[in-house]
Scaffold this active site. Sequence first.
Site, PDB file in Angstrom:
ATOM      1  N   HIS A   1      94.153 -89.521  21.512  1.00 23.08           N
ATOM      2  CA  HIS A   1      94.733 -89.374  22.846  1.00 23.08           C
ATOM      3  C   HIS A   1      95.819 -90.436  22.997  1.00 23.08           C
ATOM      4  O   HIS A   1      95.656 -91.580  22.552  1.00 23.08           O
ATOM      5  CB  HIS A   1      93.659 -89.519  23.934  1.00 23.08           C
ATOM      6  CG  HIS A   1      92.849 -88.261  24.125  1.00 23.08           C
ATOM      7  ND1 HIS A   1      91.586 -88.259  24.661  1.00 23.08           N
ATOM      8  CD2 HIS A   1      93.154 -86.957  23.850  1.00 23.08           C
ATOM      9  CE1 HIS A   1      91.133 -86.999  24.708  1.00 23.08           C
ATOM     10  NE2 HIS A   1      92.068 -86.198  24.214  1.00 23.08           N
TER      11      HIS A   1
ATOM     12  N   HIS B   1      91.012 -92.903  18.580  1.00 22.16           N
ATOM     13  CA  HIS B   1      91.205 -91.450  18.648  1.00 22.16           C
ATOM     14  C   HIS B   1      92.644 -91.143  19.015  1.00 22.16           C
ATOM     15  O   HIS B   1      93.421 -92.042  19.334  1.00 22.16           O
ATOM     16  CB  HIS B   1      90.212 -90.805  19.629  1.00 22.16           C
ATOM     17  CG  HIS B   1      90.399 -91.176  21.071  1.00 22.16           C
ATOM     18  ND1 HIS B   1      90.336 -92.472  21.529  1.00 22.16           N
ATOM     19  CD2 HIS B   1      90.613 -90.407  22.175  1.00 22.16           C
ATOM     20  CE1 HIS B   1      90.513 -92.493  22.841  1.00 22.16           C
ATOM     21  NE2 HIS B   1      90.693 -91.255  23.261  1.00 22.16           N
TER      22      HIS B   1
ATOM     23  N   HIS C   1      89.304 -99.542  30.661  1.00 17.47           N
ATOM     24  CA  HIS C   1      89.730 -98.132  30.667  1.00 17.47           C
ATOM     25  C   HIS C   1      89.513 -97.518  32.050  1.00 17.47           C
ATOM     26  O   HIS C   1      88.989 -96.412  32.197  1.00 17.47           O
ATOM     27  CB  HIS C   1      88.966 -97.331  29.604  1.00 17.47           C
ATOM     28  CG  HIS C   1      89.650 -96.044  29.219  1.00 17.47           C
ATOM     29  ND1 HIS C   1      89.355 -94.839  29.812  1.00 17.47           N
ATOM     30  CD2 HIS C   1      90.614 -95.774  28.315  1.00 17.47           C
ATOM     31  CE1 HIS C   1      90.102 -93.892  29.269  1.00 17.47           C
ATOM     32  NE2 HIS C   1      90.879 -94.432  28.361  1.00 17.47           N
TER      33      HIS C   1
ATOM     34  N   ASP D   1      97.067 -92.452  25.125  1.00 15.20           N
ATOM     35  CA  ASP D   1      96.927 -93.799  25.682  1.00 15.20           C
ATOM     36  C   ASP D   1      96.248 -94.757  24.707  1.00 15.20           C
ATOM     37  O   ASP D   1      96.084 -95.932  25.016  1.00 15.20           O
ATOM     38  CB  ASP D   1      96.182 -93.762  27.027  1.00 15.20           C
ATOM     39  CG  ASP D   1      94.838 -93.060  26.966  1.00 15.20           C
ATOM     40  OD1 ASP D   1      94.716 -92.056  26.242  1.00 15.20           O
ATOM     41  OD2 ASP D   1      93.901 -93.502  27.665  1.00 15.20           O
ATOM     42  N   HIS D   2      95.867 -94.263  23.515  1.00 12.40           N
ATOM     43  CA  HIS D   2      95.234 -95.119  22.519  1.00 12.40           C
ATOM     44  C   HIS D   2      96.074 -95.303  21.259  1.00 12.40           C
ATOM     45  O   HIS D   2      95.712 -96.095  20.403  1.00 12.40           O
ATOM     46  CB  HIS D   2      93.845 -94.569  22.162  1.00 12.40           C
ATOM     47  CG  HIS D   2      92.910 -94.629  23.327  1.00 12.40           C
ATOM     48  ND1 HIS D   2      91.989 -95.637  23.492  1.00 12.40           N
ATOM     49  CD2 HIS D   2      92.811 -93.850  24.435  1.00 12.40           C
ATOM     50  CE1 HIS D   2      91.338 -95.441  24.635  1.00 12.40           C
ATOM     51  NE2 HIS D   2      91.821 -94.374  25.235  1.00 12.40           N
TER      52      HIS D   2
ATOM     53  N   HIS E   1      83.472 -87.873  22.601  1.00 10.36           N
ATOM     54  CA  HIS E   1      84.588 -87.706  23.528  1.00 10.36           C
ATOM     55  C   HIS E   1      85.120 -86.281  23.387  1.00 10.36           C
ATOM     56  O   HIS E   1      84.566 -85.487  22.639  1.00 10.36           O
ATOM     57  CB  HIS E   1      85.658 -88.764  23.204  1.00 10.36           C
ATOM     58  CG  HIS E   1      86.699 -88.935  24.268  1.00 10.36           C
ATOM     59  ND1 HIS E   1      86.411 -89.028  25.609  1.00 10.36           N
ATOM     60  CD2 HIS E   1      88.054 -89.029  24.184  1.00 10.36           C
ATOM     61  CE1 HIS E   1      87.538 -89.155  26.289  1.00 10.36           C
ATOM     62  NE2 HIS E   1      88.543 -89.164  25.464  1.00 10.36           N
TER      63      HIS E   1
ATOM     64  N   ASP F   1      86.307 -94.832  24.878  1.00 12.81           N
ATOM     65  CA  ASP F   1      86.296 -93.410  25.249  1.00 12.81           C
ATOM     66  C   ASP F   1      85.087 -92.641  24.717  1.00 12.81           C
ATOM     67  O   ASP F   1      85.128 -92.005  23.659  1.00 12.81           O
ATOM     68  CB  ASP F   1      87.607 -92.734  24.832  1.00 12.81           C
ATOM     69  CG  ASP F   1      88.742 -93.189  25.743  1.00 12.81           C
ATOM     70  OD1 ASP F   1      88.672 -94.347  26.213  1.00 12.81           O
ATOM     71  OD2 ASP F   1      89.657 -92.405  26.018  1.00 12.81           O
TER      72      ASP F   1
END
Lengths: 311, 311
Positions: free
Chosen positions: B64, B62, B271, B66-67, B142, B213
């Site tokens: 976000h 996804h 995570h 941090d990914h 999510h 997530d």
Amino acid sequence: MEFELRILGSGSATPVPGRHHTAQVLSVGNMHYLLDCGEGTQRRLMEHKIGPMRLSVIFISHLHGDHFFGLFGLLGTMQLQSRTEPLRLFGPAGLEEVLTTQFRHSGTQLSFDLEFVVVDPTVHQLVYEDKLLTVHSLPMRHRIACCGYLLREQPRRRSLLRDRLPASLSPAQLQQLSQGEDLLDETTGEVVLRYAEVTGPPKRARSYAFCSDTVYLPGLVELVRGVDVLYHEATFLDELRERAAVTFHATARQAGQLAREAGVGQLLIGHFSSRYRDLEPHLREARSEFAPTLLALEGTVVNVPNQPTAE
Amino acid sequence: MEFELRILGSGSATPVPGRHHTAQVLSVGNMHYLLDCGEGTQRRLMEHKIGPMRLSVIFISHLHGDHFFGLFGLLGTMQLQSRTEPLRLFGPAGLEEVLTTQFRHSGTQLSFDLEFVVVDPTVHQLVYEDKLLTVHSLPMRHRIACCGYLLREQPRRRSLLRDRLPASLSPAQLQQLSQGEDLLDETTGEVVLRYAEVTGPPKRARSYAFCSDTVYLPGLVELVRGVDVLYHEATFLDELRERAAVTFHATARQAGQLAREAGVGQLLIGHFSSRYRDLEPHLREARSEFAPTLLALEGTVVNVPNQPTAE
């Protein structure tokens, strides 16, 4: 008040163990100005105990990844930490679209006001000013639009000389003096204490020029003349000056030459090509032109001392 | 042939010293599949001696930061190293626009063919296949569109048993056998050597489910039933399950519960929220539901051994 530069990354585009992408912090008093923001900059800031909330202005030289890919994560962390203080971001056209496209697809609604200021990298002009500093753009010449920055302290006031001040002064009178005013007799209006008599010469306004990613530009000499510290990229050694010209980069010798001609106080060279493991030859080469040269390696801190001007 | 998972990052969005953003590599034989790509992933790959050129497929869960914030730099380095081999990039809608906007403003013309494949994160379906693996999407739930991935080895052939093979076989005959064919007499057409007689049971097809997530989703149980290794996010401890639900994350207990109900071989949890320094409570909590649990910490390598199926 401190005027301190921290180097967070010395590398060029290709990552190398131990070298990071370009990022620097100039700290003046309690203000922290970030110059470029390569990938991982937020971790380097963490190592230097500079929380992302303490940055108030960011200057980006150009949109090659090794100079701004860390912005995504840094702004994201400010957001996670619920920043409310506005942030000003200076950089070439396009930066806003790159960032807002990412915000849109990640569902990001910033908790703070992010002001994008597009810098025209073709002219030398005042782009930013606060109580402590003025910042002028420095036109670089690179493969894409690229802008250096000249950060200069605002003119400083004359310093109060404690041992020349009468003990009887009220706080209001002291404040008047520190604002540069003479003290007058309330009744007669006559001067009872002259500002000039109880103050020494002001401290020098210190300056730093950040010249990131450019070919050797003799025209830069006049723009950075006499700065206390000059950072100039030195991607290659002079034996590769042809390659430097083709890729719009400079050599250690050229950086040294520019520093000598501009009569700066100190030269820092960085943005080293990944082909070089040992950087002593870069240092030797730049020093053969200009002795007060340092390598802008990760963790390097350069402090420009406070000094009175000559009277 | 190896089937080996490497954890490059265990952290969630807020960066913490020593923990990195989500990224994992599944290596099957000489193929390397990258799952998510948080900021700094190219440095983690370097530490694990996996050059970016060796990656052929990337799966992003996804958008976000941090990914996927590490993608910019990773693709940039592939470009700098003059990659020519095509790269397939799977992820939710929007990834292509985010990346191409950046390429446009940095003047990047990729030297290789980058194929964006938009994954629909609302359905469970085959999204990718090669000689070694099939990959199915796993719908997560999510705050924004998010997709897990189930990577499963293709059905394996029966293994040739060297000690049952006549010494006189020609290379052509050996190849016929290894392709699952009986050997026939050229004149009469009669079977002279049966494939089944000189081969043992095939190796098991190994599998890995990456569930990044998501809230706790009981519906996932059927989709990941019996996988060899399940990675499931465990951002919080169960005492914060309300917060987990509100932020669309899961707890260590929920991850353990899901692993138990799905009867997987091994659970990895990761995570972790930046609020936790000590992760032993996460491990204890997940293990109270499902004993074969490990923390998906930086540097963790999980190797699923080759095993014959029962005959």
